[in-house]
Design an enzyme around this catalytic site. Structure first.
Site, PDB file in Angstrom:
ATOM      1  N   ASN A  11       0.875  -1.176   0.000  1.00  0.00           N
ATOM      2  CA  ASN A  11       0.000   0.000   0.000  1.00  0.00           C
ATOM      3  C   ASN A  11       0.910   1.223   0.000  1.00  0.00           C
ATOM      4  O   ASN A  11       1.545   1.517   1.006  1.00  0.00           O
ATOM      5  CB  ASN A  11      -0.877  -0.051   1.265  1.00  0.00           C
ATOM      6  CG  ASN A  11      -1.668   1.221   1.482  1.00  0.00           C
ATOM      7  OD1 ASN A  11      -1.765   2.069   0.589  1.00  0.00           O
ATOM      8  ND2 ASN A  11      -2.250   1.359   2.670  1.00  0.00           N
ATOM      9  N   LYS A  13       0.075   4.277  -0.238  1.00  0.00           N
ATOM     10  CA  LYS A  13      -0.577   5.445   0.402  1.00  0.00           C
ATOM     11  C   LYS A  13      -0.388   6.704  -0.458  1.00  0.00           C
ATOM     12  O   LYS A  13      -0.379   6.617  -1.671  1.00  0.00           O
ATOM     13  CB  LYS A  13      -0.031   5.629   1.819  1.00  0.00           C
ATOM     14  CG  LYS A  13      -0.081   4.338   2.630  1.00  0.00           C
ATOM     15  CD  LYS A  13       0.116   4.550   4.091  1.00  0.00           C
ATOM     16  CE  LYS A  13       0.141   3.213   4.795  1.00  0.00           C
ATOM     17  NZ  LYS A  13       0.177   3.324   6.228  1.00  0.00           N
ATOM     18  N   HIS A  97      -9.382   0.724   4.898  1.00  0.00           N
ATOM     19  CA  HIS A  97      -8.101   0.882   5.612  1.00  0.00           C
ATOM     20  C   HIS A  97      -8.323   1.767   6.838  1.00  0.00           C
ATOM     21  O   HIS A  97      -9.137   2.700   6.805  1.00  0.00           O
ATOM     22  CB  HIS A  97      -7.068   1.515   4.669  1.00  0.00           C
ATOM     23  CG  HIS A  97      -5.684   1.481   5.228  1.00  0.00           C
ATOM     24  ND1 HIS A  97      -5.243   2.409   6.142  1.00  0.00           N
ATOM     25  CD2 HIS A  97      -4.663   0.614   5.033  1.00  0.00           C
ATOM     26  CE1 HIS A  97      -3.997   2.115   6.475  1.00  0.00           C
ATOM     27  NE2 HIS A  97      -3.610   1.032   5.822  1.00  0.00           N
ATOM     28  N   GLU A  99      -6.730   4.131   8.037  1.00  0.00           N
ATOM     29  CA  GLU A  99      -6.542   5.579   7.824  1.00  0.00           C
ATOM     30  C   GLU A  99      -7.787   6.191   7.197  1.00  0.00           C
ATOM     31  O   GLU A  99      -8.119   7.346   7.478  1.00  0.00           O
ATOM     32  CB  GLU A  99      -5.290   5.816   6.963  1.00  0.00           C
ATOM     33  CG  GLU A  99      -4.025   5.573   7.775  1.00  0.00           C
ATOM     34  CD  GLU A  99      -2.822   5.124   6.973  1.00  0.00           C
ATOM     35  OE1 GLU A  99      -2.819   5.267   5.737  1.00  0.00           O
ATOM     36  OE2 GLU A  99      -1.874   4.600   7.596  1.00  0.00           O
ATOM     37  N   GLU A 169      -5.269  -5.669  10.401  1.00  0.00           N
ATOM     38  CA  GLU A 169      -4.261  -4.649  10.637  1.00  0.00           C
ATOM     39  C   GLU A 169      -4.547  -3.965  11.970  1.00  0.00           C
ATOM     40  O   GLU A 169      -5.356  -3.023  12.032  1.00  0.00           O
ATOM     41  CB  GLU A 169      -4.319  -3.600   9.524  1.00  0.00           C
ATOM     42  CG  GLU A 169      -4.057  -4.144   8.149  1.00  0.00           C
ATOM     43  CD  GLU A 169      -3.456  -3.086   7.241  1.00  0.00           C
ATOM     44  OE1 GLU A 169      -2.325  -3.281   6.795  1.00  0.00           O
ATOM     45  OE2 GLU A 169      -4.104  -2.056   7.021  1.00  0.00           O
ATOM     46  N   GLY A 175       2.441   1.659  10.795  1.00  0.00           N
ATOM     47  CA  GLY A 175       3.370   2.787  10.677  1.00  0.00           C
ATOM     48  C   GLY A 175       4.036   3.171  11.983  1.00  0.00           C
ATOM     49  O   GLY A 175       4.657   4.232  12.085  1.00  0.00           O
ATOM     50  N   SER A 215       3.560  -2.762  10.250  1.00  0.00           N
ATOM     51  CA  SER A 215       5.022  -2.756  10.395  1.00  0.00           C
ATOM     52  C   SER A 215       5.674  -4.083  10.001  1.00  0.00           C
ATOM     53  O   SER A 215       6.596  -4.544  10.677  1.00  0.00           O
ATOM     54  CB  SER A 215       5.410  -2.337  11.819  1.00  0.00           C
ATOM     55  OG  SER A 215       4.929  -1.030  12.089  1.00  0.00           O
TER      56      SER A 215
HETATM   57  C1  PEP Z   1      -0.677  -0.255   6.061  1.00  0.00           C
HETATM   58  O1  PEP Z   1      -0.765   0.911   5.808  1.00  0.00           O
HETATM   59  O2  PEP Z   1      -1.555  -1.015   5.648  1.00  0.00           O
HETATM   60  C2  PEP Z   1       0.456  -0.724   6.865  1.00  0.00           C
HETATM   61  C3  PEP Z   1       0.403  -1.928   7.342  1.00  0.00           C
HETATM   62  O3  PEP Z   1       1.485   0.160   7.058  1.00  0.00           O
HETATM   63  P1  PEP Z   1       2.928  -0.168   7.712  1.00  0.00           P
HETATM   64  O4  PEP Z   1       3.437  -1.413   7.031  1.00  0.00           O
HETATM   65  O5  PEP Z   1       3.766   1.031   7.396  1.00  0.00           O
HETATM   66  O6  PEP Z   1       2.715  -0.370   9.167  1.00  0.00           O
END
Ligand code: PEP
Length: 253
Positions: A11, A13, A97, A99, A169, A175, A215
């Site tokens: 992703n 973003k 997601h 976010e 997630e 992040g 992460s």
């Molecule tokens: C994501 O945005 O779906 C995500 C898992 O981000 P990160 O890997 O940076 O934690």
């Protein structure tokens, strides 16, 4: 050993211009040429989709979008429909997601409509769910996941959902550099799979892929992927650099 093909999804973003994204996609294409037994998907920002689709020609890397709107067309300024995503070359779309839930008011009900729109255009929805840190600390993880799954997939029959991908997630791991332990990931994935079994039957639950996101990095991917209910990863930060992302694709090595 599960028969589910692992999916490693990036992703991107709100990163990379069209040119930057096409360059990264081109590099990735070269780096993962030898990958077998794994599916790969990248989701650049809307404005880069066309250029990335061109860059990915001749490879098996799938193209995904990060969102869609459920209406087919009309006076919905700023929105993009599933047909438009298919037209530009997408096969996947990330939906719900955290976010989008946090910053853009996405709800389980809007997620449900978006999944419906994606499926009716033959796009594979990557349906994101996960608890916040406060919810985990209050021991609400399973009740939050239960509600997100039930409401997000409300009114579907199992035959409608073929191809659906779920991404667990935990919001506190996105992040932040904090990863769920492989035991925490497995526990949540097992819960989600069992719930999907209750709702849509064992055959569906056995076949559906559940990705872990939060992460994921080259140094933790292998341990996570060894867990029986972890079928892949949805990756933010570590997907931006093609070299790093390719290490995730080759997680078995
Ligand atoms: C994501 O945005 O779906 C995500 C898992 O981000 P990160 O890997 O940076 O934690």
């Amino acid at each position: 050993m599960s028969s589910r093909t692992p999916l490693i999804a990036g992703n991107w973003k709100m990163h990379k211009t069209g040119l930057q994204a096409a360059e990264a996609a081109g590099q990735l294409k070269g780096l993962v040429k030898q990958a077998t037994g794994v599916e790969i998907m990248i989701a650049p920002t809307f404005t880069a989709l066309y250029q990335v689709a061109q860059a990915l020609k001749g490879s098996d890397i799938a193209l995904g979008a990060q969102n869609l709107y459920w209406e087919k067309q009309g006076a919905f300024t700023g929105e993009i429909s599933s047909e438009m995503l298919v037209d530009v070359g997408c096969s996947h779309v990330i939906i719900g997601h955290s976010e989008r839930r946090l910053f853009f008011g996405e709800t389980d009900a809007s997620v449900n409509r978006k999944i419906q729109a994606a499926l009716s255009a033959n796009l594979i929805p990557v349906f994101c769910i996960g608890e916040t840190e406060a919810q985990r600390e209050a021991s609400e993880t399973f009740s939050v996941l239960d509600k997100q799954v039930r409401d997000g997939l409300k009114d579907f029959a199992f035959e409608d959902l073929s191809g659906l991908v779920v991404a667990y997630e935990p919001v506190w791991a996105i992040g932040t550099g904090k990863t769920a332990s492989r035991e925490q990931a497995q526990e949540a994935h097992q819960f989600i799979r069992s719930l999907l079994g209750t709702l849509f039957g064992k055959q569906f639950a056995d076949a559906v892929r559940i990705l872990y996101g939060g992460s994921v990095k080259p140094d933790n991917v292998q341990a996570l992927m060894k867990m029986p209910d972890v079928d892949g990863a949805l990756v933010g930060g570590a997907s931006l650099d093609p070299e790093t992302f390719s290490k995730l694709v080759f997680f078995k090595h």
